[in-house]
Design a protein around this motif. Sequence first.
Motif, short mmCIF file in Angstrom:
data_model
loop_
_atom_site.label_atom_id
_atom_site.label_comp_id
_atom_site.label_asym_id
_atom_site.label_seq_id
_atom_site.Cartn_x
_atom_site.Cartn_y
_atom_site.Cartn_z
N UNK A 268 -31.94 28.77 41.17
CA UNK A 268 -31.25 28.92 42.45
C UNK A 268 -32.14 28.67 43.64
N UNK A 269 -33.31 29.34 43.72
CA UNK A 269 -34.20 29.08 44.86
C UNK A 269 -34.68 27.63 44.92
N UNK A 270 -34.86 26.99 43.75
CA UNK A 270 -35.30 25.59 43.74
C UNK A 270 -34.24 24.68 44.35
N UNK A 271 -32.99 24.90 43.99
CA UNK A 271 -31.89 24.11 44.56
C UNK A 271 -31.77 24.40 46.05
N UNK A 272 -31.92 25.68 46.43
CA UNK A 272 -31.84 26.05 47.84
C UNK A 272 -32.94 25.35 48.64
N UNK A 273 -34.13 25.22 48.05
CA UNK A 273 -35.23 24.54 48.73
C UNK A 273 -34.89 23.08 49.00
N UNK A 274 -34.25 22.43 48.02
CA UNK A 274 -33.85 21.02 48.21
C UNK A 274 -32.81 20.90 49.32
N UNK A 275 -31.91 21.84 49.40
CA UNK A 275 -30.88 21.79 50.45
C UNK A 275 -31.49 22.10 51.81
N UNK A 276 -32.46 22.99 51.80
CA UNK A 276 -33.14 23.32 53.07
C UNK A 276 -33.86 22.10 53.62
N UNK A 277 -34.41 21.28 52.71
CA UNK A 277 -35.10 20.06 53.13
C UNK A 277 -34.13 19.07 53.76
N UNK A 280 -30.13 22.23 55.72
CA UNK A 280 -29.10 23.25 55.50
C UNK A 280 -29.76 24.62 55.38
N UNK A 281 -29.01 25.65 55.78
CA UNK A 281 -29.53 27.01 55.69
C UNK A 281 -29.30 27.55 54.28
N UNK A 282 -30.38 27.60 53.51
CA UNK A 282 -30.27 28.07 52.13
C UNK A 282 -31.64 28.54 51.65
N UNK A 283 -31.66 29.72 51.02
CA UNK A 283 -32.92 30.23 50.46
C UNK A 283 -32.72 30.91 49.11
N UNK A 284 -31.48 31.24 48.76
CA UNK A 284 -31.21 31.96 47.52
C UNK A 284 -30.10 31.28 46.72
N UNK A 285 -29.91 31.77 45.48
CA UNK A 285 -28.80 31.28 44.66
C UNK A 285 -27.46 31.54 45.34
N UNK A 286 -27.36 32.70 45.98
CA UNK A 286 -26.11 33.06 46.65
C UNK A 286 -25.79 32.08 47.78
N UNK A 287 -26.82 31.61 48.46
CA UNK A 287 -26.60 30.62 49.52
C UNK A 287 -26.08 29.31 48.93
N UNK A 288 -26.62 28.93 47.78
CA UNK A 288 -26.16 27.71 47.11
C UNK A 288 -24.70 27.85 46.73
N UNK A 289 -24.35 29.00 46.14
CA UNK A 289 -22.96 29.25 45.74
C UNK A 289 -22.04 29.17 46.96
N UNK A 290 -22.49 29.75 48.07
CA UNK A 290 -21.69 29.73 49.30
C UNK A 290 -21.46 28.31 49.80
N UNK A 291 -22.51 27.49 49.78
CA UNK A 291 -22.38 26.12 50.27
C UNK A 291 -21.48 25.28 49.38
N UNK A 292 -21.59 25.49 48.08
CA UNK A 292 -20.69 24.77 47.15
C UNK A 292 -19.25 25.19 47.40
#
Length: 402
Positions: A268-277, A280-292
């Motif tokens: 989750x944090x790894x995917x969030x890091x890619x989205x942050x790059x 996008x505002x993302x740092x956790x798995x929950x942020x990834x789930x929210x964006x999806x």
Amino acid sequence: MSDISSFNGLGTSGASELFQILRDGRPRTRTELAEQMGLARSTITLRIEALMELGLVGFVDDAVSTGGRPSSRIALKAGSKVVLGVDIGASHLRVAVTDLTGHRLRETARTIEVSQGPDVVLEAVVELGSELLHDSGRAIRDLLAIGIGLPGPVEHRTGRPINPPIMPGWNGFDVPGHLQAHFHVPVLVDNDVNIMALGERNVAWPNVDNLIFVKVATGIGAGIVSSGMLQRGADGVAGDIGHIRVHDGTGVPCHCGNKDCLEAVASGPAVASKLRALGMEASTSEDVVRLVGAGSTEAVHAVRQAGRDVGEVLSACVSLINPSVIIIGGSMALTGEHFIAGIREVVYSRTIPLATQHLQIVQSSSGLDAGVLGASMLAIHHAMSPQRIDAMVLGLSGAAAG
């Protein structure tokens, strides 16, 4: 599935064998039990009396009579004793008190960082566990065992964490001893993914003897059930797939010291890091789930690729273990079919048809409850094992002799 440490130097009471028959909850008469075990009714009666004294079995409504006096039936008293199931995550604590079938009687949760150390976290376990016992009308004497899942490697024999990367201060800590000082019952400790595999199997796949449960959240790991038994390996690290290298990685460093580990690429944090790059505002798995969930195309693509990366590792696992089911759990599974579709895409294309012709790859049905359910089952398997029943029966004999 009984996956417990054995006891040495204990004789058999005979009652334990009888109890294993009654564990399924189906009521039986003394005559039925005598015929099934090939023993005299008088012997069966003595063993039933011992189990009744322990409060583990009891009489139920009378059997249908075929004439004459109806026969009394004996069955497991699932609610007579309880266990505590404890799921400790990177930032959460869940505790449940369950009966001997795993049915939850009371449960609670608290946000707490495992990095605060064992004293703080385990004191919270004591506090919440004591409250749940009280709220469910139970006393300490009703508690048979405690099962705990930790988010890191565990030496199952001793219950001590071994160099857990996200658990500072926990290495070698005597988790069972700390809790036994308060509750005075056996404490079973295992890796969180192993107990999730136990919980998911008990809830959704009780007749499947070969499965892999994969947790993808802050970290990535797998619980492996083969021939009906949880596989821990020689040192308790079986299923640590998070540190297998992904071949198409880009040199991403992992906290273990290597690069391009699955966990560093697809967690989750790894995917969030890619989205942050991507801004996008993302740092956790929950942020990834929210964006999806919000329909972000970038998030969907990143999640799908993370699924492919997980699938690359699982395709090798399928060839090695040949499971019937792969269950995807953890917070990243909450992204739904996008993530699992990526896993299926690679597993089904890279594994021989014979290994995948009946393979199911599914989302966890117990969701975030898998951990606490599995911890309860870990405790139940131990508390109701032949060795423990023998020990309790022999304890009765010792008390009577004294």
